[in-house]
Design an enzyme around this catalytic site. Structure first.
Site, PDB file in Angstrom:
ATOM      1  N   GLU A  34     -10.072  84.780  71.500  1.00  0.00           N
ATOM      2  CA  GLU A  34     -10.485  84.061  70.293  1.00  0.00           C
ATOM      3  C   GLU A  34     -11.691  84.775  69.703  1.00  0.00           C
ATOM      4  O   GLU A  34     -12.004  85.902  70.115  1.00  0.00           O
ATOM      5  CB  GLU A  34     -10.819  82.598  70.607  1.00  0.00           C
ATOM      6  CG  GLU A  34     -11.923  82.442  71.649  1.00  0.00           C
ATOM      7  CD  GLU A  34     -12.355  80.999  71.862  1.00  0.00           C
ATOM      8  OE1 GLU A  34     -12.025  80.134  71.042  1.00  0.00           O
ATOM      9  OE2 GLU A  34     -13.059  80.754  72.850  1.00  0.00           O
ATOM     10  N   ARG A  90     -12.489  65.638  73.682  1.00  0.00           N
ATOM     11  CA  ARG A  90     -12.808  66.961  74.233  1.00  0.00           C
ATOM     12  C   ARG A  90     -14.173  66.957  74.921  1.00  0.00           C
ATOM     13  O   ARG A  90     -14.347  67.597  75.964  1.00  0.00           O
ATOM     14  CB  ARG A  90     -12.755  68.030  73.130  1.00  0.00           C
ATOM     15  CG  ARG A  90     -12.910  69.452  73.672  1.00  0.00           C
ATOM     16  CD  ARG A  90     -12.659  70.502  72.622  1.00  0.00           C
ATOM     17  NE  ARG A  90     -13.661  70.465  71.568  1.00  0.00           N
ATOM     18  CZ  ARG A  90     -13.628  71.231  70.467  1.00  0.00           C
ATOM     19  NH1 ARG A  90     -12.634  72.090  70.297  1.00  0.00           N
ATOM     20  NH2 ARG A  90     -14.566  71.137  69.558  1.00  0.00           N
ATOM     21  N   LYS A 106     -16.634  73.284  76.603  1.00  0.00           N
ATOM     22  CA  LYS A 106     -17.581  73.543  75.509  1.00  0.00           C
ATOM     23  C   LYS A 106     -18.975  73.218  76.040  1.00  0.00           C
ATOM     24  O   LYS A 106     -19.526  72.139  75.807  1.00  0.00           O
ATOM     25  CB  LYS A 106     -17.204  72.686  74.293  1.00  0.00           C
ATOM     26  CG  LYS A 106     -17.577  73.332  72.989  1.00  0.00           C
ATOM     27  CD  LYS A 106     -16.855  72.698  71.833  1.00  0.00           C
ATOM     28  CE  LYS A 106     -17.591  72.891  70.536  1.00  0.00           C
ATOM     29  NZ  LYS A 106     -17.870  74.269  70.165  1.00  0.00           N
TER      30      LYS A 106
HETATM   31  N1  PXG Z   1     -13.854  78.723  69.802  1.00  0.00           N
HETATM   32  C1  PXG Z   1     -15.107  78.527  70.201  1.00  0.00           C
HETATM   33  C2  PXG Z   1     -15.641  79.362  71.289  1.00  0.00           C
HETATM   34  C3  PXG Z   1     -15.886  77.538  69.613  1.00  0.00           C
HETATM   35  O1  PXG Z   1     -17.117  77.325  70.034  1.00  0.00           O
HETATM   36  C4  PXG Z   1     -14.020  77.013  68.158  1.00  0.00           C
HETATM   37  C5  PXG Z   1     -13.297  77.994  68.823  1.00  0.00           C
HETATM   38  C6  PXG Z   1     -13.345  76.214  67.110  1.00  0.00           C
HETATM   39  O2  PXG Z   1     -13.070  74.919  67.602  1.00  0.00           O
HETATM   40  P1  PXG Z   1     -12.990  73.654  66.652  1.00  0.00           P
HETATM   41  O3  PXG Z   1     -12.739  72.514  67.575  1.00  0.00           O
HETATM   42  O4  PXG Z   1     -14.307  73.540  65.961  1.00  0.00           O
HETATM   43  O5  PXG Z   1     -11.870  73.873  65.721  1.00  0.00           O
HETATM   44  C7  PXG Z   1     -15.340  76.763  68.567  1.00  0.00           C
HETATM   45  C8  PXG Z   1     -16.162  75.696  67.938  1.00  0.00           C
HETATM   46  C9  PXG Z   1     -21.447  75.972  64.854  1.00  0.00           C
HETATM   47  C10 PXG Z   1     -20.641  76.155  66.053  1.00  0.00           C
HETATM   48  O6  PXG Z   1     -22.668  75.780  64.974  1.00  0.00           O
HETATM   49  C11 PXG Z   1     -19.266  76.053  66.016  1.00  0.00           C
HETATM   50  C12 PXG Z   1     -18.518  76.229  67.143  1.00  0.00           C
HETATM   51  C13 PXG Z   1     -19.165  76.498  68.299  1.00  0.00           C
HETATM   52  C14 PXG Z   1     -20.517  76.610  68.347  1.00  0.00           C
HETATM   53  C15 PXG Z   1     -21.281  76.425  67.227  1.00  0.00           C
HETATM   54  O7  PXG Z   1     -20.892  76.029  63.762  1.00  0.00           O
HETATM   55  N2  PXG Z   1     -17.133  76.183  67.031  1.00  0.00           N
END
Ligand code: PXG
Length: 290
Positions: A182, A50, A149
């Site tokens: 989301e 990703r 991201k």
């Molecule tokens: N949506 C968004 C906008 C995210 O940034 C997720 C969903 C979940 O994705 P994953 O791949 O983790 O299942 C994310 C990701 C943190 C932090 O510091 C976590 C995210 C983003 C930014 C910071 O915990 N999660």
């Protein structure tokens, strides 16, 4: 703690990047948040895949191979004696000038921070979370594609501030058409009549790694999984609702915009998926220690 920057390790206080780095000046860069469980890095390949997709979308050439970054993440965990932790992998555009042009940035910087993890309180997982819809909508695909991201998280941060003002930890973000996209750092699922539903990527959801794992677990359980456009009405009338993310794992949601969801406590399908998710994190991933 030792922080990896461009191939070298620095002590925490000495781990610094330039004020001319476009990651700081413009949010020009990409990142990943990865977990380690029981001495293994969970879904490492998926996260690095990703990262490269995000980088490609913003025309950022990561100056390290896929395999090399995977090894570096594992090594950063080992250096910091991490068994259970959180890894932040950041690639910035690098040092440039006080102008937007990324062409002035000669070399992207790669940063790896392997740290302990800050978890939500356990009570939240038992009782479930209350969330709210917020005014800030998810960025348009044609503006800043939410699948990237990127280091530019202001869209999400504004939504988080609005949720916090309403006394909640997380926000439901809609897209410009009013469909559910989301949350600010988590994907969203509902259960309706024994089936699992989650917004499609086209609605503005991130291709969440945890989202993918939960969809696979559900399918193995024989649950139907679909990705239709969802409205707030669909959320209010769901039997169960939960959020997924690397940091949060699976968080049951029991109230949305004041409406109680299902029985007002974590539902049976949510709880089953939580158990299965924990089992998976226990015995899979890239080993840190040989
Ligand atoms: N949506 C968004 C906008 C995210 O940034 C997720 C969903 C979940 O994705 P994953 O791949 O983790 O299942 C994310 C990701 C943190 C932090 O510091 C976590 C995210 C983003 C930014 C910071 O915990 N999660």
């Amino acid at each position: 703690m030792k922080v990896f920057i461009d191939g070298k390790y620095y002590d925490e206080h000495a781990a610094k990047i330039s004020v001319f780095d476009h990651g700081l000046l413009y949010g020009d860069g990409v990142f990943e948040g990865i977990r380690a469980y029981h001495g293994r890095v969970f879904k490492l390949r998926e996260h690095i895949d990703r990262l490269f997709c995000s980088a490609k979308a913003i025309m950022l050439n990561i100056p390290m191979s896929h395999a090399h970054i995977m090894r570096a993440v594992v090594e950063a965990c080992r250096m910091n004696k991490i068994r259970d932790g959180y890894i932040r992998l950041v690639v910035t555009r690098g040092i440039g000038t006080l102008g937007l042009s990324p062409n002035r940035c000669k070399k992207p910087s790669i940063i790896i921070i392997a740290d302990k993890i800050q978890l939500y309180p356990p009570a939240l997982y038992q009782k479930g979370m209350e969330i709210v819809t917020v005014p800030t909508v998810r960025s348009l695909h044609s503006a800043l594609n939410p699948a990237i991201k990127s280091l530019n998280y202001l869209n999400n941060i504004l939504a988080k501030i609005e949720a916090n003002h309403a006394g909640c930890e997380e926000a439901v973000m809609l897209n410009a058409e009013g469909f559910v996209a989301e949350c600010t750092g988590d994907n969203l699922f509902i259960v309706k009549k024994g089936e699992l539903l989650t917004p499609p990527l086209s609605a503005g959801a991130l291709y969440g790694i945890t989202r993918g794992v939960v969809m696979e677990l559900a399918e193995e359980e024989g649950l139907a999984v679909s990705e239709p456009n969802l409205t707030r009405y669909d959320l209010f009338n769901a039997d169960e609702c939960f959020l997924t993310g690397t940091g949060a794992e699976i968080v049951p949601v029991v109230k949305i915009d004041g409406r109680v969801i299902g029985a007002g406590k974590p539902g049976p399908i949510t709880c089953k998926l939580v158990t299965e998710y924990h089992a998976l994190t226990k015995n899979s991933g890239e080993p840190i220690y040989k």
